[in-house]
Design an enzyme around this catalytic site. Structure first.
Site, PDB file in Angstrom:
ATOM      1  N   ARG A   1     -36.149  -4.187  20.410  1.00  8.29           N
ATOM      2  CA  ARG A   1     -34.924  -3.918  19.634  1.00  8.29           C
ATOM      3  C   ARG A   1     -35.207  -3.022  18.427  1.00  8.29           C
ATOM      4  O   ARG A   1     -35.151  -3.469  17.282  1.00  8.29           O
ATOM      5  CB  ARG A   1     -34.315  -5.241  19.136  1.00  8.29           C
ATOM      6  CG  ARG A   1     -34.008  -6.267  20.223  1.00  8.29           C
ATOM      7  CD  ARG A   1     -33.166  -7.415  19.664  1.00  8.29           C
ATOM      8  NE  ARG A   1     -33.761  -8.086  18.536  1.00  8.29           N
ATOM      9  CZ  ARG A   1     -34.477  -9.208  18.600  1.00  8.29           C
ATOM     10  NH1 ARG A   1     -34.648  -9.811  19.759  1.00  8.29           N
ATOM     11  NH2 ARG A   1     -34.986  -9.740  17.512  1.00  8.29           N
TER      12      ARG A   1
ATOM     13  N   HIS B   1     -36.447 -13.724  16.565  1.00 11.00           N
ATOM     14  CA  HIS B   1     -36.588 -12.641  15.580  1.00 11.00           C
ATOM     15  C   HIS B   1     -37.749 -12.929  14.640  1.00 11.00           C
ATOM     16  O   HIS B   1     -37.904 -14.055  14.175  1.00 11.00           O
ATOM     17  CB  HIS B   1     -35.274 -12.502  14.799  1.00 11.00           C
ATOM     18  CG  HIS B   1     -35.200 -11.269  13.952  1.00 11.00           C
ATOM     19  ND1 HIS B   1     -35.281  -9.996  14.491  1.00 11.00           N
ATOM     20  CD2 HIS B   1     -35.040 -11.098  12.622  1.00 11.00           C
ATOM     21  CE1 HIS B   1     -35.176  -9.104  13.503  1.00 11.00           C
ATOM     22  NE2 HIS B   1     -35.029  -9.751  12.362  1.00 11.00           N
TER      23      HIS B   1
ATOM     24  N   LYS C   1     -26.338  -1.276  14.166  1.00 10.46           N
ATOM     25  CA  LYS C   1     -25.546  -1.996  13.163  1.00 10.46           C
ATOM     26  C   LYS C   1     -25.496  -1.212  11.849  1.00 10.46           C
ATOM     27  O   LYS C   1     -26.279  -0.269  11.649  1.00 10.46           O
ATOM     28  CB  LYS C   1     -26.164  -3.379  12.931  1.00 10.46           C
ATOM     29  CG  LYS C   1     -27.586  -3.319  12.389  1.00 10.46           C
ATOM     30  CD  LYS C   1     -28.258  -4.682  12.439  1.00 10.46           C
ATOM     31  CE  LYS C   1     -29.680  -4.585  11.911  1.00 10.46           C
ATOM     32  NZ  LYS C   1     -30.405  -5.850  12.049  1.00 10.46           N
TER      33      LYS C   1
ATOM     34  N   ARG D   1     -32.851 -18.399  10.110  1.00 17.33           N
ATOM     35  CA  ARG D   1     -31.566 -17.728   9.929  1.00 17.33           C
ATOM     36  C   ARG D   1     -30.653 -18.351  10.974  1.00 17.33           C
ATOM     37  O   ARG D   1     -30.427 -19.557  10.904  1.00 17.33           O
ATOM     38  CB  ARG D   1     -31.758 -16.205  10.083  1.00 17.33           C
ATOM     39  CG  ARG D   1     -30.600 -15.387   9.564  1.00 17.33           C
ATOM     40  CD  ARG D   1     -30.963 -13.923   9.359  1.00 17.33           C
ATOM     41  NE  ARG D   1     -31.279 -13.203  10.600  1.00 17.33           N
ATOM     42  CZ  ARG D   1     -31.593 -11.909  10.646  1.00 17.33           C
ATOM     43  NH1 ARG D   1     -31.603 -11.185   9.551  1.00 17.33           N
ATOM     44  NH2 ARG D   1     -31.880 -11.320  11.788  1.00 17.33           N
TER      45      ARG D   1
ATOM     46  N   TYR E   1     -24.677   8.920 -19.940  1.00 21.81           N
ATOM     47  CA  TYR E   1     -24.370   7.610 -20.525  1.00 21.81           C
ATOM     48  C   TYR E   1     -25.617   6.949 -21.105  1.00 21.81           C
ATOM     49  O   TYR E   1     -26.681   6.974 -20.480  1.00 21.81           O
ATOM     50  CB  TYR E   1     -23.825   6.661 -19.446  1.00 21.81           C
ATOM     51  CG  TYR E   1     -22.499   7.037 -18.859  1.00 21.81           C
ATOM     52  CD1 TYR E   1     -21.360   7.159 -19.654  1.00 21.81           C
ATOM     53  CD2 TYR E   1     -22.370   7.253 -17.492  1.00 21.81           C
ATOM     54  CE1 TYR E   1     -20.130   7.487 -19.093  1.00 21.81           C
ATOM     55  CE2 TYR E   1     -21.145   7.574 -16.922  1.00 21.81           C
ATOM     56  CZ  TYR E   1     -20.021   7.699 -17.730  1.00 21.81           C
ATOM     57  OH  TYR E   1     -18.821   8.010 -17.181  1.00 21.81           O
TER      58      TYR E   1
ATOM     59  N   CYS F   1     -24.477   8.845 -12.777  1.00 23.78           N
ATOM     60  CA  CYS F   1     -23.081   8.410 -12.948  1.00 23.78           C
ATOM     61  C   CYS F   1     -22.497   8.029 -11.588  1.00 23.78           C
ATOM     62  O   CYS F   1     -23.167   8.125 -10.569  1.00 23.78           O
ATOM     63  CB  CYS F   1     -22.249   9.535 -13.566  1.00 23.78           C
ATOM     64  SG  CYS F   1     -22.993  10.270 -15.034  1.00 23.78           S
ATOM     65  N   MET F   2     -21.241   7.632 -11.581  1.00 19.04           N
ATOM     66  CA  MET F   2     -20.619   7.233 -10.318  1.00 19.04           C
ATOM     67  C   MET F   2     -20.539   8.411  -9.348  1.00 19.04           C
ATOM     68  O   MET F   2     -20.791   8.263  -8.154  1.00 19.04           O
ATOM     69  CB  MET F   2     -19.220   6.666 -10.564  1.00 19.04           C
ATOM     70  CG  MET F   2     -18.577   6.100  -9.315  1.00 19.04           C
ATOM     71  SD  MET F   2     -16.888   5.585  -9.576  1.00 19.04           S
ATOM     72  CE  MET F   2     -17.105   4.181 -10.643  1.00 19.04           C
ATOM     73  N   ASP F   3     -20.192   9.594  -9.887  1.00 15.47           N
ATOM     74  CA  ASP F   3     -19.906  10.734  -9.008  1.00 15.47           C
ATOM     75  C   ASP F   3     -20.761  11.961  -9.290  1.00 15.47           C
ATOM     76  O   ASP F   3     -20.610  12.981  -8.613  1.00 15.47           O
ATOM     77  CB  ASP F   3     -18.435  11.141  -9.160  1.00 15.47           C
ATOM     78  CG  ASP F   3     -17.531   9.940  -9.185  1.00 15.47           C
ATOM     79  OD1 ASP F   3     -17.455   9.248  -8.159  1.00 15.47           O
ATOM     80  OD2 ASP F   3     -16.938   9.675 -10.258  1.00 15.47           O
TER      81      ASP F   3
HETATM   82  C1  LIG Z   1     -31.653  -5.461  12.533  1.00 16.27           C
HETATM   83  C2  LIG Z   1     -32.275  -6.165  13.638  1.00 16.27           C
HETATM   84  C3  LIG Z   1     -33.231  -5.522  14.438  1.00 16.27           C
HETATM   85  C4  LIG Z   1     -33.789  -4.153  14.128  1.00 16.27           C
HETATM   86  O1  LIG Z   1     -34.710  -4.231  13.063  1.00 16.27           O
HETATM   87  P1  LIG Z   1     -35.572  -2.960  12.625  1.00 16.27           P
HETATM   88  O2  LIG Z   1     -36.606  -3.504  11.719  1.00 16.27           O
HETATM   89  O3  LIG Z   1     -34.632  -2.024  11.955  1.00 16.27           O
HETATM   90  O4  LIG Z   1     -36.124  -2.381  13.874  1.00 16.27           O
HETATM   91  C5  LIG Z   1     -33.694  -6.202  15.560  1.00 16.27           C
HETATM   92  N1  LIG Z   1     -33.244  -7.444  15.855  1.00 16.27           N
HETATM   93  C6  LIG Z   1     -32.354  -8.095  15.083  1.00 16.27           C
HETATM   94  C7  LIG Z   1     -31.914  -9.473  15.460  1.00 16.27           C
HETATM   95  C8  LIG Z   1     -31.847  -7.492  13.949  1.00 16.27           C
HETATM   96  O5  LIG Z   1     -30.969  -8.145  13.178  1.00 16.27           O
END
Ligand SMILES: *Cc1c(COP(=O)(O)O)cnc(C)c1O
Length: 384
Positions: free
Chosen positions: A229, A173, A47, A144, A273, A320-322
């Site tokens: 995961r 999770h 992601k 969540r 700045y 700065c921005m850039d």
């Molecule tokens: C982002 C996410 C992960 C991975 O988490 P890490 O700490 O980067 O390993 C696993 N499961 C879910 C549901 C997540 O949203």
């Protein structure tokens, strides 16, 4: 002396600030995780543009080594399918009703996080003449998305009646798997185990169970279940500085730039700045073409460091921005010299954790914040 090749991105532009992603390291990190969690399977989490590493390239490179791919939102899943990725893909985030046909058209696995959503999935898949693959999301303490563990029987029972839904997986999770106190993580696992008892009690086949993110992979072997995961670990970065490094992984991303200007700054002449920094003696200051518009946090101003010619130098004045300025005191640097903002060079390194500490955030945000203006360049190590 090294010859400086301009970085040509795929769209032909030339930029003196870029990200280098070492694909070989990603493969090795995945192998290290796999070896550590076996026989559990691995869902790679890609992601947020693969934690800034570039979703398309990372997924193309890793998808054949992964058992499953996890993304946060529908669009990420569709992009992977359009790229020809064949591996199963779970969209981890919440679903909005109108998105359902898109999930089904692209053969994406859905997260069913409420009874109502599950029934909607069943209805839409029946209308489309398809069978949806879903993973049930159980909330064991994150608050969540997901059905509370104490109401979980409602979604498990409902799933039995949904004939156009295949419950392939069930997951939860962790909220505190990165903590040194793992009491809450253990409580979450107990709650999850209790929910899973439903399948044993009803003599039903157990779906794929998964719960462990990177911190849990590092600290909680009993949380591996059937699949893990990993996100941040896959990219070779540990979730916190304190966590035990029980799996050997190496950072895959380096962020680089080049010196584009050199000047001597005299005392009484503040830099950038807001005039937040000045020297009490003449110093050499170089300018780099990178700033908060690239995702280099402005909150790093006067706190961060960069590597030039194997040595760390302090950034000075507001970012700065850039552009941003670096004080090299009496040392030399030339136009075109390579600068490491994040990564290793000649035994010195600036890590995502360093930047996170200086900016008051976590390495996750450092990586995902590098925005798409910064071209990604992909390298592979030859003799490995
Ligand atoms: C982002 C996410 C992960 C991975 O988490 P890490 O700490 O980067 O390993 C696993 N499961 C879910 C549901 C997540 O949203």
């Amino acid at each position: 002396m090294q010859i400086h090749q301009p970085v040509i991105t795929t769209n032909g532009s030339v930029r003196a600030t870029w990200v280098e992603v070492n694909l070989s390291r990603l493969t090795k990190n995945l192998q290290a995780i796999r070896a550590h969690v076996a026989p559990a399977k691995v869902m790679i989490i890609v992601k947020a543009n693969a934690y800034g590493h570039g979703l398309a390239e990372v997924a193309k490179h890793l998808s054949s080594y992964a058992d499953y791919i996890g993304v946060a939102v529908l669009e990420e899943g569709i992009l992977l399918r359009e790229l020809g990725v064949k591996a199963p893909i779970l969209v981890l985030g919440g679903i909005w009703g109108d998105q359902l046909p898109h999930y089904l058209q692209h053969d994406l696995t859905l997260t069913a996080s409420s009874v109502e959503r599950l029934e909607q999935i069943d209805t839409v898949s029946r209308q489309m003449g398809l069978k949806a693959k879903v993973h049930l999301k159980i909330d064991t303490g994150m608050e969540r998305i997901g059905v509370h563990y104490y109401n979980a029987h409602t979604i498990l029972e409902s799933a039995l009646k949904c004939s156009n839904v295949e419950v392939e997986g069930i997951f939860s999770h962790f909220a505190n798997a990165d903590s040194s106190d793992l009491a809450h993580a253990h409580l979450q696992m107990e709650r999850f185990n209790e929910v899973l008892q439903f399948y044993k009690n009803h003599s039903l086949p157990m779906p794929i169970r998964h719960m462990a993110n990177s911190p849990a992979i590092l600290q909680l072997p009993e949380s591996y279940y059937d699949m893990v995961r990993p996100g941040i670990m896959l990219y070779g970065v540990y979730p916190t500085s304190e966590i035990a490094r029980t799996v050997p992984v190496l950072p895959a991303l380096a962020w680089k730039s080049r010196v584009v200007y050199f000047k001597v700054v005299n005392p009484g002449h503040p830099v950038s700045y807001g005039s937040t920094w000045q020297s009490d003696h003449p110093v050499r200051v170089v300018t780099l073409p990178v700033g908060y518009g690239d995702g280099y946090f402005r909150s790093l101003s006067n706190k961060t460091q960069v590597l030039i010619r194997g040595k760390k130098y302090p950034q000075v004045g507001r970012i700065c921005m850039d552009q941003m300025m670096v004080n090299i005191e009496t040392d030399s640097a030339f136009n075109g010299d390579e600068v490491t903002l994040l990564g290793e060079l000649d035994g010195e390194s600036i890590s995502a954790q360093d930047l996170a500490d200086w900016a008051g955030t976590i390495p996750y945000e450092v990586l995902t914040n590098i925005n798409t203006r910064v071209p990604r360049v992909y390298i592979t190590e030859k003799n490995n």
